[in-house]
Write a protein that holds these residues in place. Structure first.
Motif, PDB file in Angstrom:
ATOM      1  N   MET A  83       0.852  -1.207   0.000  1.00 14.39           N
ATOM      2  CA  MET A  83       0.000   0.000   0.000  1.00 14.39           C
ATOM      3  C   MET A  83       0.877   1.242   0.000  1.00 14.39           C
ATOM      4  SD  MET A  83      -2.958   0.994   2.732  1.00 14.39           S
ATOM      5  CE  MET A  83      -3.890   2.504   2.581  1.00 14.39           C
ATOM      6  N   THR A  84       0.539   2.249  -0.835  1.00 10.83           N
ATOM      7  CA  THR A  84       1.302   3.498  -0.880  1.00 10.83           C
ATOM      8  C   THR A  84       0.527   4.594  -0.193  1.00 10.83           C
ATOM      9  OG1 THR A  84       0.335   4.071  -2.998  1.00 10.83           O
ATOM     10  CG2 THR A  84       2.389   2.837  -3.055  1.00 10.83           C
ATOM     11  N   GLY A  85       1.228   5.342   0.624  1.00 10.17           N
ATOM     12  CA  GLY A  85       0.544   6.372   1.375  1.00 10.17           C
ATOM     13  C   GLY A  85       0.568   7.733   0.722  1.00 10.17           C
ATOM     14  N   ASP A  86       1.320   7.923  -0.411  1.00 13.26           N
ATOM     15  CA  ASP A  86       1.437   9.251  -0.997  1.00 13.26           C
ATOM     16  C   ASP A  86       0.654   9.396  -2.284  1.00 13.26           C
ATOM     17  OD1 ASP A  86       2.805   7.649  -2.659  1.00 13.26           O
ATOM     18  OD2 ASP A  86       4.770   8.605  -2.391  1.00 13.26           O
ATOM     19  N   GLY A  87      -0.158   8.382  -2.656  1.00 13.09           N
ATOM     20  CA  GLY A  87      -0.996   8.497  -3.845  1.00 13.09           C
ATOM     21  C   GLY A  87      -0.254   8.189  -5.113  1.00 13.09           C
ATOM     22  N   GLY A  88       1.086   7.908  -5.084  1.00 11.13           N
ATOM     23  CA  GLY A  88       1.827   7.591  -6.296  1.00 11.13           C
ATOM     24  C   GLY A  88       1.584   6.159  -6.708  1.00 11.13           C
ATOM     25  N   HIS A  89       2.219   5.749  -7.768  1.00 14.42           N
ATOM     26  CA  HIS A  89       2.080   4.395  -8.288  1.00 14.42           C
ATOM     27  C   HIS A  89       3.322   3.596  -7.935  1.00 14.42           C
ATOM     28  CE1 HIS A  89       1.239   1.023 -10.840  1.00 14.42           C
ATOM     29  NE2 HIS A  89       2.369   1.215 -11.517  1.00 14.42           N
ATOM     30  N   ALA A  90       3.100   2.465  -7.215  1.00 12.91           N
ATOM     31  CA  ALA A  90       4.173   1.541  -6.862  1.00 12.91           C
ATOM     32  C   ALA A  90       5.325   2.276  -6.168  1.00 12.91           C
ATOM     33  CB  ALA A  90       4.674   0.817  -8.105  1.00 12.91           C
ATOM     34  N   GLY A  91       4.970   3.172  -5.235  1.00  8.19           N
ATOM     35  CA  GLY A  91       5.988   3.869  -4.470  1.00  8.19           C
ATOM     36  C   GLY A  91       6.509   5.132  -5.122  1.00  8.19           C
TER      37      GLY A  91
ATOM     38  N   LEU B 261       3.782  11.384  -6.036  1.00  8.02           N
ATOM     39  CA  LEU B 261       2.765  11.996  -6.886  1.00  8.02           C
ATOM     40  C   LEU B 261       3.348  13.084  -7.776  1.00  8.02           C
ATOM     41  CD1 LEU B 261      -0.182  12.415  -7.709  1.00  8.02           C
ATOM     42  CD2 LEU B 261      -0.441  13.952  -5.727  1.00  8.02           C
ATOM     43  N   TRP B 262       4.318  13.845  -7.271  1.00  9.94           N
ATOM     44  CA  TRP B 262       4.865  14.945  -8.052  1.00  9.94           C
ATOM     45  C   TRP B 262       5.542  14.460  -9.330  1.00  9.94           C
ATOM     46  CZ3 TRP B 262       9.974  15.327  -9.312  1.00  9.94           C
ATOM     47  CH2 TRP B 262      10.891  14.575  -8.576  1.00  9.94           C
TER      48      TRP B 262
ATOM     49  N   ASP C 285       4.485  11.939 -11.223  1.00 10.96           N
ATOM     50  CA  ASP C 285       3.398  11.779 -12.194  1.00 10.96           C
ATOM     51  C   ASP C 285       2.938  13.126 -12.732  1.00 10.96           C
ATOM     52  OD1 ASP C 285       3.286   9.027 -12.180  1.00 10.96           O
ATOM     53  OD2 ASP C 285       1.869   8.939 -10.509  1.00 10.96           O
ATOM     54  N   LEU C 286       2.876  14.125 -11.863  1.00  9.30           N
ATOM     55  CA  LEU C 286       2.434  15.449 -12.288  1.00  9.30           C
ATOM     56  C   LEU C 286       3.423  16.067 -13.274  1.00  9.30           C
ATOM     57  CD1 LEU C 286       1.087  16.904  -8.907  1.00  9.30           C
ATOM     58  CD2 LEU C 286      -0.219  15.969 -10.823  1.00  9.30           C
ATOM     59  N   VAL C 287       4.712  15.876 -13.037  1.00 10.15           N
ATOM     60  CA  VAL C 287       5.732  16.390 -13.956  1.00 10.15           C
ATOM     61  C   VAL C 287       5.617  15.707 -15.313  1.00 10.15           C
ATOM     62  CG1 VAL C 287       8.212  16.485 -14.418  1.00 10.15           C
ATOM     63  CG2 VAL C 287       7.345  17.092 -12.155  1.00 10.15           C
ATOM     64  N   ILE C 288       5.404  14.388 -15.287  1.00 12.46           N
ATOM     65  CA  ILE C 288       5.262  13.647 -16.548  1.00 12.46           C
ATOM     66  C   ILE C 288       4.052  14.147 -17.329  1.00 12.46           C
ATOM     67  CG2 ILE C 288       4.762  11.375 -17.536  1.00 12.46           C
ATOM     68  CD1 ILE C 288       6.417  10.156 -15.254  1.00 12.46           C
ATOM     69  N   ILE C 289       2.953  14.369 -16.619  1.00 16.64           N
ATOM     70  CA  ILE C 289       1.746  14.870 -17.279  1.00 16.64           C
ATOM     71  C   ILE C 289       1.983  16.265 -17.860  1.00 16.64           C
ATOM     72  CG2 ILE C 289      -0.632  15.635 -16.876  1.00 16.64           C
ATOM     73  CD1 ILE C 289      -0.877  13.377 -14.830  1.00 16.64           C
ATOM     74  N   ALA C 290       2.690  17.119 -17.102  1.00 14.12           N
ATOM     75  CA  ALA C 290       2.980  18.475 -17.583  1.00 14.12           C
ATOM     76  C   ALA C 290       3.846  18.431 -18.839  1.00 14.12           C
ATOM     77  CB  ALA C 290       3.670  19.278 -16.486  1.00 14.12           C
ATOM     78  N   LEU C 291       4.859  17.581 -18.832  1.00 13.07           N
ATOM     79  CA  LEU C 291       5.719  17.455 -20.004  1.00 13.07           C
ATOM     80  C   LEU C 291       4.944  16.914 -21.200  1.00 13.07           C
ATOM     81  CD1 LEU C 291       8.998  16.056 -18.374  1.00 13.07           C
ATOM     82  CD2 LEU C 291       8.577  18.376 -19.218  1.00 13.07           C
ATOM     83  N   ALA C 292       4.059  15.965 -20.943  1.00 11.28           N
ATOM     84  CA  ALA C 292       3.243  15.410 -22.020  1.00 11.28           C
ATOM     85  C   ALA C 292       2.328  16.475 -22.603  1.00 11.28           C
ATOM     86  CB  ALA C 292       2.419  14.229 -21.496  1.00 11.28           C
ATOM     87  N   PHE C 293       1.801  17.339 -21.742  1.00  6.96           N
ATOM     88  CA  PHE C 293       0.945  18.428 -22.211  1.00  6.96           C
ATOM     89  C   PHE C 293       1.736  19.386 -23.101  1.00  6.96           C
ATOM     90  CE2 PHE C 293      -0.815  22.726 -21.652  1.00  6.96           C
ATOM     91  CZ  PHE C 293      -2.106  22.505 -22.118  1.00  6.96           C
TER      92      PHE C 293
END
Length: 240
Positions: free
Chosen positions: A1-9, A12-13, A15-23
């Motif tokens: 179980m992950t406590g910070d909302g990220g994927h597999a440890g 979250l930040w 994932d947000l950076v990846i999404i921003a770069l993809a945008f």
């Protein structure tokens, strides 16, 4: 179980950076498509201008302050061969130069591109008509500065584009701010070789624009799929 909302440890930040770069990539693809559409509009306007101006009956340059580009005109005057300049050129005839020569008329002086001469051709082999002449050709706009890869060097007499104001300053004359691409004069094999103005333009901008838009759509679809998988897997991890 992950406590910070990220994927597999993963935080979250990240994932947000990846999404921003993809945008950013997605927007860039759209902008490239929009740029090609603007280029398409410019190319269509250019083609229309050539078709409506370049093939009509020539009009006198007298009284024309700034005629539109590719307008077919006729000018009278006397050549100033002593002030001629050479502008670097590459044509279907090979590498060489355009011979730019002032044509001194009763009311105005205008630079004329008499035509192309190949590299290594002795200037004594050029034709140099004397006395009053009539020149027919196409109006061209000044090309300031140089090209993308090279710059004009007026002081060294090195020209890679027809920068008319600078050429006039160098020659010490007051001339119109446009020039004329002259039709060929004299025998067919005579130099300079006029009448080489490019009047047909390759137009692939629409296909390029559609390619960029298709890439943007595919990229958006791929990112939506990846985000959906991330969210789904994150939900499974949270449930565990």
């Amino acid at each position: 179980m992950t406590g910070d909302g990220g994927h597999a440890g993963r935080p979250l930040w990240v994932d947000l950076v990846i999404i921003a770069l993809a945008f950013v990539v997605f927007v860039t693809l759209l902008l490239l498509g929009n740029w090609q559409m603007r280029r398409l509009e410019w190319k269509l306007d250019l083609t229309e201008a050539v078709e409506t101006r370049a093939y009509g009956d020539p009009v006198s340059v007298e009284g024309l302050v700034q005629p539109p580009e590719y307008l077919r005109v006729v000018a009278d005057g006397t050549w100033r061969h002593d002030l001629a300049l050479r502008v670097k050129a590459v044509t279907e005839l090979g590498a060489g130069s355009w011979v730019m020569t002032p044509l001194e008329g009763a009311d105005r002086t205008v630079w004329v591109n008499r035509g192309f001469v190949p590299s290594g051709l002795d200037p004594t082999e050029w034709t140099r008509p004397e006395g009053p002449v009539e020149v027919t050709g196409l109006v061209r706009e000044s090309r300031p500065g140089g090209t993308l890869l090279e710059s004009n060097d007026p002081e060294a007499g090195r020209w890679v584009s027809a920068d008319i104001p600078e050429m006039s300053r160098t020659a010490g004359i007051n001339a119109a701010r446009y020039f004329i691409d002259a039709d060929h004069q004299g025998e067919p094999a005579a130099w300079p070789r006029g009448g080489l103005t490019k009047l047909e333009f390759r137009n692939t901008h629409l296909s390029y624009a559609l390619t960029w838009y298709a890439m943007a759509a595919l990229f958006l679809g791929a990112m939506a799929y990846v985000i959906r998988q991330r969210v789904r897997k994150s939900g499974v991890v949270e449930e565990q």
